[in-house]
Design a protein around this motif. Structure first.
Motif, mmCIF file in Angstrom:
data_model
loop_
_atom_site.group_PDB
_atom_site.id
_atom_site.type_symbol
_atom_site.label_atom_id
_atom_site.label_comp_id
_atom_site.label_asym_id
_atom_site.label_seq_id
_atom_site.Cartn_x
_atom_site.Cartn_y
_atom_site.Cartn_z
ATOM 1 N N LEU A 92 -10.004 8.048 -1.019
ATOM 2 C CA LEU A 92 -9.401 6.275 -0.904
ATOM 3 C C LEU A 92 -8.367 6.096 -3.221
ATOM 4 C CD1 LEU A 92 -8.932 3.344 0.521
ATOM 5 C CD2 LEU A 92 -11.450 2.993 -0.370
ATOM 6 N N GLU A 93 -9.500 6.046 -3.804
ATOM 7 C CA GLU A 93 -8.765 5.815 -4.942
ATOM 8 C C GLU A 93 -7.391 6.080 -5.204
ATOM 9 O OE1 GLU A 93 -8.300 3.565 -8.105
ATOM 10 O OE2 GLU A 93 -10.120 2.641 -6.720
ATOM 11 N N GLU A 94 -7.489 7.899 -4.606
ATOM 12 C CA GLU A 94 -5.424 8.509 -4.578
ATOM 13 C C GLU A 94 -4.964 7.826 -3.822
ATOM 14 O OE1 GLU A 94 -7.526 11.941 -4.387
ATOM 15 O OE2 GLU A 94 -8.249 12.497 -5.902
ATOM 16 N N LEU A 95 -5.493 7.721 -2.899
ATOM 17 C CA LEU A 95 -4.060 7.303 -1.763
ATOM 18 C C LEU A 95 -3.760 5.910 -2.089
ATOM 19 C CD1 LEU A 95 -3.167 7.093 1.192
ATOM 20 C CD2 LEU A 95 -5.113 6.092 1.848
ATOM 21 N N ALA A 96 -4.483 5.005 -2.818
ATOM 22 C CA ALA A 96 -4.216 3.873 -3.479
ATOM 23 C C ALA A 96 -3.011 3.560 -4.229
ATOM 24 C CB ALA A 96 -5.158 3.129 -3.171
ATOM 25 N N ARG A 97 -4.128 4.338 -5.614
ATOM 26 C CA ARG A 97 -2.483 5.446 -6.500
ATOM 27 C C ARG A 97 -0.715 5.621 -5.768
ATOM 28 N NH1 ARG A 97 -5.746 8.358 -8.801
ATOM 29 N NH2 ARG A 97 -6.968 6.864 -9.861
ATOM 30 N N ALA A 98 -1.588 6.903 -5.305
ATOM 31 C CA ALA A 98 0.395 6.981 -4.425
ATOM 32 C C ALA A 98 1.008 5.890 -3.786
ATOM 33 C CB ALA A 98 -0.654 7.790 -3.609
ATOM 34 N N HIS A 99 0.686 4.731 -3.118
ATOM 35 C CA HIS A 99 0.539 3.481 -2.653
ATOM 36 C C HIS A 99 1.651 2.516 -2.829
ATOM 37 C CE1 HIS A 99 0.579 6.452 1.257
ATOM 38 N NE2 HIS A 99 1.690 5.623 1.352
ATOM 39 N N HIS A 100 0.691 2.472 -4.648
ATOM 40 C CA HIS A 100 0.725 1.602 -5.083
ATOM 41 C C HIS A 100 -0.216 0.186 -4.639
ATOM 42 C CE1 HIS A 100 3.595 4.160 -7.785
ATOM 43 N NE2 HIS A 100 4.220 4.541 -6.805
ATOM 44 N N THR A 101 -1.114 0.332 -4.511
ATOM 45 C CA THR A 101 -1.572 -0.835 -3.702
ATOM 46 C C THR A 101 -3.439 -1.216 -3.489
ATOM 47 O OG1 THR A 101 -1.662 -1.891 -1.520
ATOM 48 C CG2 THR A 101 -2.048 0.730 -1.579
ATOM 49 N N LYS A 102 -3.472 -1.940 -3.011
ATOM 50 C CA LYS A 102 -4.981 -1.865 -3.293
ATOM 51 C C LYS A 102 -6.067 -1.319 -2.755
ATOM 52 C CE LYS A 102 -4.820 -6.390 -5.871
ATOM 53 N NZ LYS A 102 -4.804 -8.133 -5.793
ATOM 54 N N ARG A 103 -7.239 -1.130 -2.837
ATOM 55 C CA ARG A 103 -8.156 -0.478 -1.812
ATOM 56 C C ARG A 103 -8.468 -1.577 -0.780
ATOM 57 N NH1 ARG A 103 -12.298 2.790 -4.996
ATOM 58 N NH2 ARG A 103 -13.373 2.524 -3.857
ATOM 59 N N SER A 104 -8.272 -2.237 -0.703
ATOM 60 C CA SER A 104 -8.498 -3.584 -0.004
ATOM 61 C C SER A 104 -7.805 -3.428 1.433
ATOM 62 C CB SER A 104 -8.358 -5.085 -0.256
ATOM 63 O OG SER A 104 -10.307 -5.109 -1.474
ATOM 64 N N ALA A 105 -6.063 -3.498 0.981
ATOM 65 C CA ALA A 105 -5.157 -3.130 1.121
ATOM 66 C C ALA A 105 -5.499 -2.088 2.161
ATOM 67 C CB ALA A 105 -4.244 -3.455 1.147
ATOM 68 N N ILE A 106 -5.704 -0.964 2.118
ATOM 69 C CA ILE A 106 -5.487 -0.125 3.108
ATOM 70 C C ILE A 106 -7.170 0.415 4.182
ATOM 71 C CG2 ILE A 106 -6.657 2.877 2.951
ATOM 72 C CD1 ILE A 106 -5.310 2.686 0.397
ATOM 73 N N LEU A 107 -8.336 -0.568 3.795
ATOM 74 C CA LEU A 107 -9.417 -1.014 4.540
ATOM 75 C C LEU A 107 -9.079 -1.431 5.793
ATOM 76 C CD1 LEU A 107 -12.211 0.069 4.715
ATOM 77 C CD2 LEU A 107 -12.816 -2.227 3.620
ATOM 78 N N ARG A 108 -8.217 -2.647 4.743
ATOM 79 C CA ARG A 108 -7.467 -3.322 6.605
ATOM 80 C C ARG A 108 -6.904 -3.392 7.347
ATOM 81 N NH1 ARG A 108 -7.097 -6.903 1.417
ATOM 82 N NH2 ARG A 108 -4.938 -6.562 1.439
ATOM 83 N N VAL A 109 -5.896 -1.951 7.115
ATOM 84 C CA VAL A 109 -5.210 -1.185 8.252
ATOM 85 C C VAL A 109 -6.136 -0.688 8.556
ATOM 86 C CG1 VAL A 109 -3.295 1.012 7.957
ATOM 87 C CG2 VAL A 109 -3.058 -1.440 6.446
ATOM 88 N N ALA A 110 -6.909 0.469 8.062
ATOM 89 C CA ALA A 110 -7.997 0.989 8.239
ATOM 90 C C ALA A 110 -8.561 0.706 9.634
ATOM 91 C CB ALA A 110 -9.082 1.959 7.577
ATOM 92 N N ALA A 111 -9.577 -0.964 9.104
ATOM 93 C CA ALA A 111 -9.813 -1.537 10.336
ATOM 94 C C ALA A 111 -9.069 -2.236 11.602
ATOM 95 C CB ALA A 111 -10.709 -3.100 9.602
ATOM 96 N N HIS A 112 -7.848 -2.513 11.104
ATOM 97 C CA HIS A 112 -7.302 -2.791 12.655
ATOM 98 C C HIS A 112 -7.398 -1.533 12.793
ATOM 99 C CE1 HIS A 112 -3.970 -4.897 13.966
ATOM 100 N NE2 HIS A 112 -2.669 -3.307 13.939
ATOM 101 N N ARG A 113 -6.877 -0.587 12.508
ATOM 102 C CA ARG A 113 -6.455 0.737 13.525
ATOM 103 C C ARG A 113 -7.923 1.481 14.658
ATOM 104 N NH1 ARG A 113 -3.476 5.704 10.249
ATOM 105 N NH2 ARG A 113 -1.091 4.451 8.999
ATOM 106 N N PHE A 114 -8.580 1.081 14.411
ATOM 107 C CA PHE A 114 -9.899 1.622 14.458
ATOM 108 C C PHE A 114 -10.344 0.127 15.209
ATOM 109 C CE2 PHE A 114 -14.763 0.921 14.789
ATOM 110 C CZ PHE A 114 -14.817 1.979 15.687
ATOM 111 N N LEU A 115 -10.341 -1.158 15.614
ATOM 112 C CA LEU A 115 -10.126 -1.757 16.765
ATOM 113 C C LEU A 115 -8.856 -2.333 17.773
ATOM 114 C CD1 LEU A 115 -10.635 -5.332 13.987
ATOM 115 C CD2 LEU A 115 -12.532 -4.027 15.689
ATOM 116 N N ALA A 116 -8.075 -1.898 17.283
ATOM 117 C CA ALA A 116 -6.459 -0.744 18.103
ATOM 118 C C ALA A 116 -7.433 0.090 19.394
ATOM 119 C CB ALA A 116 -5.638 -0.853 17.769
ATOM 120 N N ALA A 117 -7.755 1.065 18.113
ATOM 121 C CA ALA A 117 -7.877 2.241 19.486
ATOM 122 C C ALA A 117 -9.253 2.508 19.204
ATOM 123 C CB ALA A 117 -7.170 3.102 19.639
#
Length: 437
Positions: A92-117
């Motif tokens: 998670l830390e490496e992915l957030a650093r690669a996209h220049h964003t925060k870990r929370s933003a990635i988690l919000r996307v993951a939760a959205h995808r999970f709730l959608a499917a």
């Protein structure tokens, strides 16, 4: 609909209901009242005409209006605390650093995808909940609505396993990031919004041509008539140029008696400027009678006693005039008023016994307006400012004789006589011969 009406008034068509933000509605009412009576409808139509006069800029302005509105209504995110295994935490830390964003933003996307499917998720969530290698404590922020939806989803068949569901969602995203850049912009930055709150419905008459143009633009932009009119009101208040002339032209379009109508409007404004408002309070009498309606304020017993002692030096029933002098001094020279409010007023409020003594102070409309405006700027109340004015005048009351005379005796006809009588009474009082006049 007839093409002309009497006295040159424009046929304004059928009423349409509009709702505005209460603050915007109040500002529109104030601007309309400054132009003349019953000018609100014409002012709103002027706003609509100006919006439709430049349709190319409306899409950009509408997007900015929506962005500002959403920013003002954004709700704070909630913090969640759950554990991750070291491998998932590192990925998670490496992915957030690669996209220049925060870990929370990635988690919000993951939760959205999970709730959608979510698919068949129950076995994976139960297995995740039973893991024992979760050693990395993680604090992340998500929208409240996301947590509520996860709680409902995972709690359908038993215990609520929200943390385990978030770990399942996060591992799905780490295994298949997909178009994460787009989702971060479209999903990760989205916040929960408080609902828009508008005031009561206001009916404004629109002619058919103006209404059709407004509806056509709304369909083109995927908006509606109400939203466009709220945008038009914001733009009008931001750039209030030549409003009086535009409103007058909106009301009176007939050419035959246009000059007569404009002249009548000028006479009305001149008369209104010199007339006494209906709610105005008469000037005080020569005897110094308090003016305006009496307002009751709470003080402690010691402050009330000291106010009466100081006011008695100027005559009976002078507490109201003394407090008004303090209020006027406060308005003319606020000084470090914010600091005083944080020291004097809180100490007063936190005394073991709450203040129960009352003083009645007569305040006219003009003084009330200035007092309430100062309270609004400081985030205070009328009660706090009056109490502060009273304590200030008790601390610094040297040289207030002239101010007290000005406050007690405003009638110019017998001012000198009253000042002379006051000076004579003061001489008697100071020499010990009594203060009776």
């Amino acid at each position: 609909m007839t093409e002309t009406t009497s006295m040159g008034r424009v046929p304004v068509g059928d009423p349409i209901p509009l709702r505005f933000d209460p603050q915007v509605k109040q500002r529109l009412d104030e601007v309309a009242a400054g132009i003349g009576p019953r000018r609100f409808g014409a002012l709103v139509r002027v706003a609509a005409h100006r919006l439709l006069a430049d349709p190319d800029r409306v899409p950009t302005a509408l997007d900015e209006y929506r962005r500002v509105s959403a920013a003002a209504r954004s709700l704070p995110r909630v913090e969640i605390v759950f554990d991750l295994d070291p491998v998932t935490d590192r990925r998670l830390e490496e992915l957030a650093r690669a996209h220049h964003t925060k870990r929370s933003a990635i988690l919000r996307v993951a939760a959205h995808r999970f709730l959608a499917a979510a698919g068949r998720f129950r076995p994976y969530v139960l297995r995740e909940d039973a893991r024992g290698d979760l050693t990395c404590r993680t604090r992340l922020h998500v929208n409240r609505s996301t947590l509520d939806r996860l709680d409902r989803l995972t709690g359908r068949n038993g215990d609520v396993c929200t943390s385990a569901a978030l770990r399942v969602a996060l591992r799905r995203l780490l295994d298949d990031p997909g178009d994460l850049t787009t989702d971060l912009a479209a999903i990760g930055a989205v916040r929960d919004l408080a609902p828009e709150v508008f005031g009561p419905r206001t009916n404004v008459h629109f002619d058919e041509e103006l209404r059709d143009q407004l509806d056509a633009l709304a369909r083109q932009l995927g908006s509606d008539r109400g939203e466009l009119m709220r945008l038009a009101a914001h733009r009008l208040l931001a750039h209030p140029r030549d409003l009086e002339q535009a409103v007058t032209e909106e009301i009176y379009r007939g050419e035959s008696n246009r000059g007569q109508l404009l002249a009548r409007n000028e006479r009305r404004k001149t008369t209104a400027a010199g007339a006494v408002p209906a709610g105005a309070v008469k000037a005080p009498s020569p005897a110094g009678r308090p003016f305006g309606k009496p307002h009751s304020f709470l003080v402690d017993e010691d402050t009330k006693r000291r106010l009466h002692e100081l006011a008695d030096e100027y005559g009976p029933r002078r507490v109201s005039a003394l407090v008004r002098v303090g209020i006027r001094r406060l308005l003319d020279n606020p000084g470090n008023l914010a600091a005083d409010l944080t020291t004097v007023a809180p100490v007063h409020d936190l005394r073991p016994e709450p203040p129960k003594a009352r003083i009645a102070v007569a305040l006219d409309d003009e003084l009330l307006v200035h007092l309430d405006a100062l309270a609004g700027r400081l985030g205070s109340t009328r009660q706090e400012l009056v109490y502060l004015a009273a304590t200030r005048i008790l601390r610094q009351h040297t040289g207030i004789e002239t101010c007290m005379l000005d406050e007690m005796y405003r009638a110019p006809g017998n001012r000198q006589k009253l000042i002379t009588r006051h000076a004579r009474r003061e001489r008697r009082r100071r020499t010990g011969h009594g203060d009776a006049d």
